[in-house]
Design an enzyme around this catalytic site. Structure first.
Site, PDB file in Angstrom:
ATOM      1  N   ARG A 296     -12.333  10.247   2.123  1.00 23.41           N
ATOM      2  CA  ARG A 296     -13.102   9.378   3.006  1.00 23.41           C
ATOM      3  C   ARG A 296     -12.925   7.907   2.664  1.00 23.41           C
ATOM      4  O   ARG A 296     -12.649   7.548   1.516  1.00 23.41           O
ATOM      5  CB  ARG A 296     -14.575   9.750   2.954  1.00 23.41           C
TER       6      ARG A 296
ATOM      7  N   LEU B 290     -12.996   9.167  -9.702  1.00 20.96           N
ATOM      8  CA  LEU B 290     -11.788   9.800  -9.194  1.00 20.96           C
ATOM      9  C   LEU B 290     -10.523   9.127  -9.700  1.00 20.96           C
ATOM     10  O   LEU B 290      -9.444   9.722  -9.665  1.00 20.96           O
ATOM     11  CB  LEU B 290     -11.785   9.776  -7.658  1.00 20.96           C
TER      12      LEU B 290
ATOM     13  N   ASN C 136     -11.541   3.844  -0.944  1.00 23.91           N
ATOM     14  CA  ASN C 136     -11.477   5.237  -0.476  1.00 23.91           C
ATOM     15  C   ASN C 136     -11.544   6.172  -1.664  1.00 23.91           C
ATOM     16  O   ASN C 136     -11.262   5.792  -2.810  1.00 23.91           O
ATOM     17  CB  ASN C 136     -10.188   5.478   0.295  1.00 23.91           C
ATOM     18  N   CYS C 137     -11.933   7.426  -1.392  1.00 27.58           N
ATOM     19  CA  CYS C 137     -11.849   8.481  -2.387  1.00 27.58           C
ATOM     20  C   CYS C 137     -10.855   9.507  -1.859  1.00 27.58           C
ATOM     21  O   CYS C 137      -9.978   9.187  -1.063  1.00 27.58           O
ATOM     22  CB  CYS C 137     -13.215   9.092  -2.674  1.00 27.58           C
ATOM     23  N   ILE C 138     -10.997  10.748  -2.265  1.00 26.84           N
ATOM     24  CA  ILE C 138      -9.990  11.747  -1.935  1.00 26.84           C
ATOM     25  C   ILE C 138     -10.006  12.144  -0.463  1.00 26.84           C
ATOM     26  O   ILE C 138      -9.010  12.647   0.071  1.00 26.84           O
ATOM     27  CB  ILE C 138     -10.180  12.992  -2.826  1.00 26.84           C
TER      28      ILE C 138
END
Length: 543
Positions: A487, A13, A483-485
């Site tokens: 969570r 990401l 973190n990602c987009i």
């Protein structure tokens, strides 16, 4: 193993984040430098070649081009950065060193054998080696130029291989101790030195092993292309099914950005991956159509029709006393989904209250939506307004008529189906629980009210971040936090010290919790997760 795979998906990401902006620049820049589009919009007199406006949009187009021409480099840097546990800046620098070393060595070895850009074109293979056109294109697609170096076309695979290798080395060497006489090269300085050598060795190894790999990829992409609607259905189901465990990027990214999504010649250049092909067509004035099978057009139907229909069903199924609160919950979620394409908040709502609704209703319907979108010959990239707006400026290349019946059709299908299933099986979607909603404070605010609210909000954010850290067992119990987009992705030392799932969902506003391993968990917050993670990292000393 699953935790490591999820971390890779998360690291992907990092470079993917600039693709969105790059596509917008490419879309707007291409639209306003295309003579046919300018004529159709009656702007030829205002924006002509050489005018300040034309130059400005040319710069915008070139800015987008920077992204799509250098994705392998960005992946090597981004993946190394994303997977590094400490000293991330040194990991990113080492990724760039490794990437350049690998391709420079490949360039040197190819040149030593007389293999160059001039002797690897499709025309050259046809005329000099008497290949048939299809085989010639497949053979030529193995080669490309990266940062001015003639090399093998490894696309994002090459960048990811470098990023993964660099991250693995960095996490083991960034704090290495050396004898005093060599202390200047110890610690973080060791990593770029080692990756320089490793990158060169990778170049030597890939010189021998990449041609058969490239050939297999070309054959596999051909198989995907020949699979037709069945392949589209299977891909859409796999992509959506992997969403809960965070591995869907491993399905979508190779299709979008590598040879697995196909290879096409556009404006004299070979382009691989559905997203790259689409953007190249968007920026090529002589290209009069856009890719239909881009594995993207179905998202518009989902984001603007299907899931809003499900949201309306949830609203109508809520208790009368809760409807105002439920509307306040769902409206921002639907707006965010339409504007930015983030679907997890609403999908996780019914994923965690009734997983069968997600897997046995939403997932197969998603596959059907993608199939019907492809059958309708829709040629739109993305699934939200930020992706679509630049494309709308070149309507002569578009085919969007299918949306006129698919979007309202699936709005109705999802609304009536979800409303029936929620009430028939008493699914506890928001607002169906026992209890009453609290009264809301509705009034006009003064400037001082706004300042007080802002200061209170900052303090509240810090307090909330501290509560999250405490729920994870405190800073000393957190071995990895990112973190990602949508969570938080966390690895803890002692899972027994982590709060229960009920605490996360009832007291800490989480949409849900996914336990990916004994010590790894993901806490779903939706679009606000970036701000939450930033507050947490600041308290953890990682900001």
């Amino acid at each position: 193993m699953k935790q490591q795979m999820q971390m890779i998906g998360q690291a992907m990401l990092v470079p993917i984040s600039i693709i969105t902006i790059g596509s917008m620049f490419m879309g707007f820049g291409s639209a306003f430098t295309n003579t046919e589009t300018l004529a159709a919009l009656h702007l030829s007199s205002l924006i002509s070649k050489g005018s300040p406006g034309y130059i400005a949009f040319s710069v915008m187009k070139a800015t987008g081009d920077v992204v799509f021409r250098n994705l392998p480099l960005f992946f090597s840097i981004g993946v190394a950065f994303g997977l590094a546990k400490k000293e991330k800046a040194w990991a990113a620098f080492s990724g760039a060193v490794c990437f350049m070393a690998m391709h420079y060595i490949l360039n040197t070895l190819l040149d030593s054998q007389g293999i160059s850009a001039q002797t690897t074109t499709a025309d050259w293979f046809i005329t000099q080696q008497h290949m048939d056109p299809v085989s010639a294109v497949q053979k030529a697609s193995i080669y490309t130029t990266e940062l001015g170096m003639f090399t093998y076309r490894m696309s994002v695979f090459g960048g990811m291989a470098v990023g993964l290798t660099t991250a693995w080395l960095h996490n083991r060497l960034y704090n290495v101790k050396l004898p005093l006489v060599l202390s200047f090269f110890a610690g973080t300085r060791t990593v770029p030195i080692v990756t320089l050598v490793v990158g060169a060795l990778m170049g030597v190894a890939l010189y021998f092993i990449w041609p058969p790999i490239g050939w297999m990829l070309a054959q596999f992409s051909k198989m995907i292309g020949d699979s037709g609607l069945f392949g589209t259905f299977i891909w859409a189901i796999a992509d959506k099914s992997l969403l809960p465990v965070g591995l869907h990027h491993l399905i979508t990214t190779p299709i979008r950005l590598t040879e697995l999504g196909g290879t096409m010649e556009i404006c004299g250049n070979l382009v691989s991956g559905t997203t790259n092909i689409y953007m190249a067509q968007l920026g090529c004035e002589s290209s009069h159509e856009l890719l239909v099978r881009g594995f993207q057009s179905g998202r518009v139907v989902i984001h603007f029709g299907a899931l809003p229909g499900a949201a309306l069903a949830m609203y109508h199924c809520s208790r009368s006393s809760h409807k105002k609160v439920v509307a306040g919950l769902l409206l921002p979620v639907v707006a965010t989904m339409m504007l930015f394409g983030i679907t997890e908040p609403i999908e996780y709502t019914f994923l965690f209250v009734a997983p069968w609704l997600f897997y046995f209703v939403h997932v197969p319907l998603t596959g059907l939506i993608f199939v019907l979108s492809e059958m309708a010959n829709i040629s739109v990239y993305g699934g939200c307004l930020k992706d679509i707006l630049p494309v709308l400026l070149q309507p002569d290349k578009l085919d969007m008529w299918g949306y006129l019946w698919l979007t309202p059709l699936f709005f109705a299908v999802y609304y009536f189906l979800f409303r029936y299933l929620i009430t028939r099986f008493n699914v506890m979607t928001p607002g169906r629980e026992e209890g009453s909603a609290a009264d809301e404070d509705v009034r006009l605010f003064s400037k001082q009210d706004f300042k007080d609210k802002t200061n209170a909000s900052t303090a509240q954010s810090s307090l909330f971040a501290q509560q999250i850290i405490d729920a994870l067992g405190g800073p000393q119990n957190i071995s990895q936090f990112d973190n990602c987009i949508s969570r938080l992705r966390v690895e803890v030392i002692d899972p027994a010290r982590v709060a229960s799932d009920d605490v996360w969902k009832k007291s800490l506003r989480a949409k849900g919790v996914v336990h990916v391993s004994e010590k790894g968990l993901q806490v779903i917050y939706g679009a606000e997760v970036v701000m939450i993670a930033g507050d947490c990292k600041e308290l953890l000393g990682e900001a």
